[in-house]
Design a protein around this motif. Structure first.
Motif, PDB file in Angstrom:
ATOM      1  N   ASN A  15      18.830 -51.886 -25.376  1.00 10.04           N
ATOM      2  CA  ASN A  15      19.855 -52.373 -24.528  1.00 10.04           C
ATOM      3  C   ASN A  15      20.881 -53.361 -25.342  1.00 10.04           C
ATOM      4  OD1 ASN A  15      20.798 -55.020 -22.648  1.00 10.04           O
ATOM      5  ND2 ASN A  15      20.521 -53.197 -21.370  1.00 10.04           N
ATOM      6  N   PRO A  16      22.174 -52.976 -25.136  1.00  8.45           N
ATOM      7  CA  PRO A  16      22.965 -53.806 -26.006  1.00  8.45           C
ATOM      8  C   PRO A  16      23.153 -55.182 -25.792  1.00  8.45           C
ATOM      9  CG  PRO A  16      24.166 -52.641 -24.297  1.00  8.45           C
ATOM     10  CD  PRO A  16      22.714 -52.146 -24.135  1.00  8.45           C
ATOM     11  N   HIS A  17      22.790 -55.876 -24.632  1.00  3.00           N
ATOM     12  CA  HIS A  17      22.643 -57.018 -24.463  1.00  3.00           C
ATOM     13  C   HIS A  17      21.733 -57.692 -25.192  1.00  3.00           C
ATOM     14  CE1 HIS A  17      23.767 -60.764 -21.979  1.00  3.00           C
ATOM     15  NE2 HIS A  17      22.423 -60.795 -21.581  1.00  3.00           N
ATOM     16  N   TYR A  18      20.247 -57.167 -25.026  1.00  4.35           N
ATOM     17  CA  TYR A  18      19.264 -57.796 -25.696  1.00  4.35           C
ATOM     18  C   TYR A  18      19.514 -57.732 -27.112  1.00  4.35           C
ATOM     19  CZ  TYR A  18      16.859 -58.295 -21.251  1.00  4.35           C
ATOM     20  OH  TYR A  18      16.642 -58.830 -19.775  1.00  4.35           O
ATOM     21  N   ALA A  23      22.342 -57.900 -28.732  1.00  8.04           N
ATOM     22  CA  ALA A  23      23.275 -58.978 -29.215  1.00  8.04           C
ATOM     23  C   ALA A  23      22.515 -60.191 -29.169  1.00  8.04           C
ATOM     24  CB  ALA A  23      24.397 -58.851 -27.975  1.00  8.04           C
TER      25      ALA A  23
END
Lengths: 418, 404
Positions: free
Chosen positions: A347-350, A352
């Motif tokens: 997941n891009p959020h995790y 980042a």
């Protein structure tokens, strides 16, 4: 280098076991405390023996399923079934500020490590015990596993599909959370100690810590006598609709990434007020069913929640979860994909936020664990992978406790340091 | 002589709902003074969420608000106005810990984000608790507890039936979880503040806390190494049995017996039925392979007894199985009453009403709710006139302008 760790100088003897105990130690360890976990080959903890193993090699130091939760704890081996082991444990405490345990009430007393005994050794010791239901009261000896602990808090009775039997949470949610709350207990006592110079006993009942979470249903019972059952994904005080998890289309892109995203795809959507409902309607292109006057108010939507959810599901099912979340967020509707395990890494959020990090275990292999899950603007968190069982024996027994070489060797030979 | 653990600690709360209010409540449980800033007129959203006595909405009768805001002082202040913001900054001058749960973009719009205030308040600890956190692509997203919980894989991995939607906990699980992590880290940051040279912001993402220390903890190492992963089964612990919730005469029981000793204890509790006597059943994995059979036979037994009877007899036999307490079972439990965990409070609008105590007992500095949750703006006079020394005339004007 100053990493600005706020608990530097605090030393913790952690008798806590399995998942909850190590997480309590880790929480303090991340923030700079020196945490010494006491364990023994005489009674190897289950968490060291569960697969999967690093590089597939079965060994008590390679069970990677517990490494994330244990990181931050040091380790010494001490056989508490032997009197010499218990004496060394007492001696260790004289060098510590904090003692943690999660045995049943009375066990530490029997080991000669109860609060009164430890207080005699170090007058301002802080001792935090974390039994299932506390140190006093008629249920103090209750036996639980972390997975079933939440059943005596009322939490499990609320978890499940709406108006169906409770569905078990298939892992011990209360364990890592209880570890964090146990650390809160230690920190409160440390604050008290800093101001007064006095230590104290902390009685953390896991039941009481976790039961805070049922506040909404508890108050409904107290005020209205209503006994809540499972509510599915509905709003906990029944004050919002739609409020749920809705199907999305399967994702063939997963195959390219090799993470088998598969057909089990869902989106969570929560509409908290009438304005947000209007936004959702716009995002859906204002279909006829959604224009119904009765749906314009929260009360009307709650009255028709089943059909509302069905209609919404019929709309969401053709979208990819992440694309639909983006679309709804553009319309300022609270929505997010429902992630599975592979998603956590991808997941891009995790990514980042560097939630999961690859580290080198003291034995040299690489593994992936979680790092500082809270981001701190001044402090640079210390992550200590491991521990290897007994990795700190020499340092703690020989250097810190100043045990002469011959004596140390004797303890090793006689399986006291073991 | 006992003194509260956090005596002298000054907290300012700019939050609503569950996460930040719960975080600040725990600080207040242990003696920190907490001033809660609410929106003029409507106040904290939890004042509108209920539950309410007889389901009749009332600003001062929300059970959720009552439960989460004991011991606090309430002031009303519109921080989106210039004057409101100035007063807020004035309050920060005598604050050790700011606890907030607003969207990062909202804090920025108000000019109250950490970057904007850090220089002026170098010793301030800011605990920011949001569904997704202050950084990363979703930090701009709107989110609730539900969205945060399901971003953790906790439902998908561990709760619900395989072909049905993943489930949440039936409460504001992510909010409470995130708040607890914020309390721990916040207390540590405050403890060592002088040692490390000042305050800082703690960026708590409720989703990330659970994703890391619950779901990720026992899954991510294996997935990263082997690419293998699992998903919910709906039946408890698939690798062992019994490890599931079963029905009984008056509710449900969490039946769990893993080791051979526990299994023998359970057999004994059940009266040593013939079906259970197979030696192969001494192994929990073999029992798991025959879980359907075992569960159906166990249900024949559990349905003859109450959850408490089952809990009593299995516990006597050394089995860690427990009754699935309803909210009523928990709230009325003699154990919790004897420990003083459930107790009466007086509230001006709700009358005499039960509440839960503090989450942890400190033997030498006990904590817990002492004063009931405040009425909206109840402490405006004390805070604005006495603490900030605002004159009657100015105070009137601020009221008039809707700032307070």
């Amino acid at each position: 280098m100053n990493k600005a760790l706020p608990l530097q100088g605090i030393r913790v003897a952690n008798f806590g076991r399995e998942w909850l105990g190590p997480v309590a130690g880790q929480t303090l360890g991340f923030l700079g405390a020196e945490v010494i976990k006491i364990e023994s080959k005489a009674r190897i903890e289950i968490n060291r023996t569960l697969p999967p193993y690093a590089e597939g090699i079965q060994d008590i130091n390679r069970s990677i399923q517990n490494h994330a939760g244990w990181a931050g704890n040091g380790s010494i081996t001490l056989n508490l079934t032997k009197p010499e082991g218990r004496a060394l444990a007492q001696q260790l405490v004289s060098h510590c500020d904090v003692v943690i345990d999660n045995f049943s009430p009375g066990v530490m007393d029997k080991l000669g490590l109860g609060y009164d005994a430890l207080k005699a050794i170090k007058s301002d010791i802080i001792m935090a015990s974390m039994p299932a239901a506390g140190e006093t009261g008629p249920m103090k000896t209750v036996r639980t596993y972390g997975m079933s602990l939440s059943s005596i808090t009322g939490l499990d009775s609320l978890t499940g599909y709406f108006e169906e039997p409770p569905t078990p949470m298939e892992n011990a949610f209360a364990d890592p959370l209880g570890g964090v709350v146990g650390a809160v207990g230690v920190l409160l006592a440390l604050h008290h100690h800093k101001r007064t110079g006095r230590g104290q006993k902390v009685d953390f009942s896991q039941q009481e810590g976790i039961m805070q979470m049922i506040g909404p249903a508890f108050m409904d019972y107290i005020m209205n006598g209503r006994i809540a059952g499972p509510i599915g994904n509905r709003h906990p005080t029944n004050a919002a609709a739609p409020h749920g998890v809705f199907p999305c289309s399967g994702d063939e892109r997963g195959d390219e990434r090799g993470d088998e995203r598969g057909d089990d795809r869902w989106i969570s959507i929560a509409v908290m007020n009438d304005k947000e409902w209007q936004s959702l309607c716009q995002a859906m292109g204002s279909p006829d069913w959604a224009m119904d006057e009765t749906l314009k108010t929260t009360a009307g939507r709650l009255d028709n929640i089943d059909t509302l959810h069905e209609q919404l599901a019929a709309w969401t099912k053709d979208y990819k979860d992440d694309e639909l979340a983006e679309l709804l967020q553009k319309h300022e509707v609270a929505a997010a994909p429902v992630l599975n395990i592979p998603d956590l890494l991808n997941n891009p959020h995790y990514k980042a936020r560097k939630t999961f990090i690859e580290v080198t275990h003291p034995l040299g292999f690489k593994e992936t664990i979680y790092g500082p899950y809270i981001k701190t603007s001044r402090t640079e968190i210390d992550v200590h992978p491991g521990p290897v069982m007994g990795q700190d024996n020499e340092r703690v027994f020989r250097e810190m406790m100043d045990i002469p070489h011959d004596e140390y060797q004797k303890y090793l030979d006689e399986e006291v340091i073991y | 002589m006992t003194t509260a653990a956090l005596e002298g600690v000054r907290v300012l709360e700019l939050g609503e709902g569950v996460s930040a209010p719960f975080c600040a409540k725990v600080f207040s449980d242990y003696g920190a003074s907490v001033i809660k800033v609410e929106k003029p007129g409507s106040g904290d959203t939890s004042r509108h969420l209920g539950p309410f006595p007889n389901d009749e909405p009332h600003l001062e009768k929300s059970g959720l608000y009552f439960n989460l805001n004991s011991n606090k002082q309430s002031i009303t202040l519109d921080v989106s106005t210039e004057k409101g913001k100035a007063l807020f900054l004035q309050l920060l001058e005598s604050t050790d810990v700011l606890i907030e749960n607003n969207l990062p973009s909202q804090m920025k719009e108000w000019g109250l984000d950490y970057a904007s205030i850090a220089e002026q308040f170098p010793d301030l600890i800011v605990i920011s608790i949001t569904p997704f956190g202050q950084t990363g692509p979703y930090s701009k997203w709107k989110g609730t507890d539900l969205n945060a919980f399901h971003l953790t894989a906790a439902g998908s991995r561990y709760c619900g039936k395989p072909d049905q939607p993943p489930l949440m906990h039936g409460t504001f699980s992510a909010d409470y979880f995130g708040a607890y992590t914020g309390i721990a880290w916040g207390l540590a940051a405050l403890y060592g503040r002088d040692l490390i040279g000042g305050g800082q912001q703690l960026d708590v993402s409720c989703a990330e806390s659970i994703a890391a220390i619950f779901t990720g903890a026992q899954n991510i190492g294996g997935y990263a190494q082997d690419g293998k992963w699992e998903t919910r089964t709906g039946v408890g612990m698939p690798l062992a049995a019994p490890a599931t919730i079963l029905p009984c005469k008056d509710g449900y029981v969490w039946m769990i017996a893993l080791t051979t000793d526990q299994w023998h204890g359970l057999k004994n509790a059940m009266g040593n039925p013939e079906w259970a006597d197979l030696e192969m059943f001494d192994d929990m994995f073999t029992r798991a392979q025959n879980a359907d059979l075992i569960y159906s036979m166990m249900i024949d037994w559990t349905m003859t007894l109450s959850k408490q009877e089952i809990m009593d007899v299995v516990q006597e036999n050394g089995v860690p199985s427990t009754a699935v307490f309803t909210v009523a079972d928990a709230a009325d439990h003699p154990h919790l009453k004897e420990r003083g965990f459930i107790f009466d409070m007086e509230h001006p609008a709700l009358g005499t009403i039960k509440n839960m105590g503090a989450p942890i007992k400190l033997c030498d500095s006990p904590g817990g709710p002492v004063r009931a949750a405040p009425l909206l703006g109840e402490h405006n006079d004390i805070v604005f006139k006495e603490k900030l020394k605002i004159s009657d005339v100015d105070y009137g004007a601020l009221n008039e302008a809707g700032v307070i």
